[in-house]
Design a protein around this motif. Sequence first.
Motif, PDB file in Angstrom:
ATOM      1  N   GLY A 120       0.838  -1.189   0.000  1.00  0.00           N
ATOM      2  CA  GLY A 120       0.000   0.000   0.000  1.00  0.00           C
ATOM      3  C   GLY A 120       0.875   1.240   0.000  1.00  0.00           C
TER       4      GLY A 120
ATOM      5  N   ARG B  41       0.629   5.306   0.372  1.00  0.00           N
ATOM      6  CA  ARG B  41      -0.163   6.507   0.710  1.00  0.00           C
ATOM      7  C   ARG B  41       0.799   7.697   0.742  1.00  0.00           C
TER       8      ARG B  41
ATOM      9  N   ARG C 289      -1.026  -0.977  -4.323  1.00  0.00           N
ATOM     10  CA  ARG C 289      -2.326  -0.331  -4.112  1.00  0.00           C
ATOM     11  C   ARG C 289      -2.055   1.117  -3.702  1.00  0.00           C
TER      12      ARG C 289
ATOM     13  N   VAL D 251      -3.223   4.916  -2.577  1.00  0.00           N
ATOM     14  CA  VAL D 251      -4.275   5.707  -1.931  1.00  0.00           C
ATOM     15  C   VAL D 251      -3.738   7.126  -1.794  1.00  0.00           C
TER      16      VAL D 251
ATOM     17  N   GLY E 166      -7.332   2.906  -4.320  1.00  0.00           N
ATOM     18  CA  GLY E 166      -8.367   2.769  -3.296  1.00  0.00           C
ATOM     19  C   GLY E 166      -7.974   1.795  -2.202  1.00  0.00           C
ATOM     20  N   GLU E 167      -8.740   1.787  -1.150  1.00  0.00           N
ATOM     21  CA  GLU E 167      -8.478   0.961   0.023  1.00  0.00           C
ATOM     22  C   GLU E 167      -8.631  -0.522  -0.310  1.00  0.00           C
TER      23      GLU E 167
ATOM     24  N   ARG F 152      -6.796  -4.795   0.745  1.00  0.00           N
ATOM     25  CA  ARG F 152      -5.805  -5.642   1.410  1.00  0.00           C
ATOM     26  C   ARG F 152      -4.385  -5.237   1.039  1.00  0.00           C
TER      27      ARG F 152
ATOM     28  N   TRP G 152       3.049  -0.941   4.136  1.00  0.00           N
ATOM     29  CA  TRP G 152       2.705   0.407   3.683  1.00  0.00           C
ATOM     30  C   TRP G 152       3.950   1.252   3.481  1.00  0.00           C
TER      31      TRP G 152
ATOM     32  N   ALA H 168      -5.969   9.080   9.336  1.00  0.00           N
ATOM     33  CA  ALA H 168      -5.786   7.898   8.486  1.00  0.00           C
ATOM     34  C   ALA H 168      -4.386   7.326   8.638  1.00  0.00           C
TER      35      ALA H 168
ATOM     36  N   LEU I 149      -2.980   3.576  10.311  1.00  0.00           N
ATOM     37  CA  LEU I 149      -2.022   2.636   9.734  1.00  0.00           C
ATOM     38  C   LEU I 149      -0.904   2.333  10.724  1.00  0.00           C
TER      39      LEU I 149
END
Length: 275
Positions: free
Chosen positions: A30, A32, A58, A60, A79-80, A82, A86, A104, A108
């Motif tokens: 993920g 971000r 992924r 975000v 998008g959010e 599994r 991160w 947010a 995490l």
Amino acid sequence: MDGGWTPADAARVLREPTAADDKYSRGVLGVRTGSTAYPGAAVLGVEAAWRTGVGMVRYVGPDRAADLVLARRPETVTGEGRVQAWVIGSGTDAAAREAAETDALQALLAGEAPVVVDAGALDLAPGAAAPVLVTPHEREHTRLRDALGLAPRRDRIGAARETAAALGGCVLLKGSRTVVATPSGWSTTLPAASAWLATAGTGDVLAGVVGAVVAAAAARGAVDADELGPLAATGSWLHAQAAARAVAAAEGGPVTALDVAEQLPAAVGALLRRG
């Protein structure tokens, strides 16, 4: 502390996929990162993660950054959902962060998945419950130490080890000679990297590389703060090797962050052949 991170050390960390693997067993990262002011950081981190060999990325983040990420890497999922690790903070400014984004990010950092914390999220790392790997440069490291109540210290290796112990997380202290330290007192240094790496965006690439290595390890089982040390060192080693390849391709001339990211598959392949 050992005598410095070597190719043989790095080769033991990476694993080539097999016929039994799928995108989830290879690691889902993920990301971000990025902001309206600095959307390119998201592109560079995502690009680096894909090129290091993660199974899925992924993303975000802000719409503009997401659009640029998809334009460059359409295989990215937005998008959010599994994830197994991160990367947060690259291309963001803590002073401009909105309360909802702080909430947010703190969620995490309160979770179980390991988090690579860069740039504009470093202020949130102290007190994190998740296994954290912070990636400060010297000035950011000084601010982090201040937040942890640590006095100034000129010895970079000793300072990184002290910070890791106080933070309860892994420290990747960036510089021409990168230092990696963990809470248990383990530390290592990386060989001197090309001075051409001193250019905008290469830290975003590094965060993506390290995040990919961490996600791949987390797909195989839980990763604690001390286990993040060899993963961080391997990601940093790959980053430096990709930079060296980019400089060689430029016949010794200047390179950009994206040039470094584009050399990552060759750096990973050479390391896997060695292993």
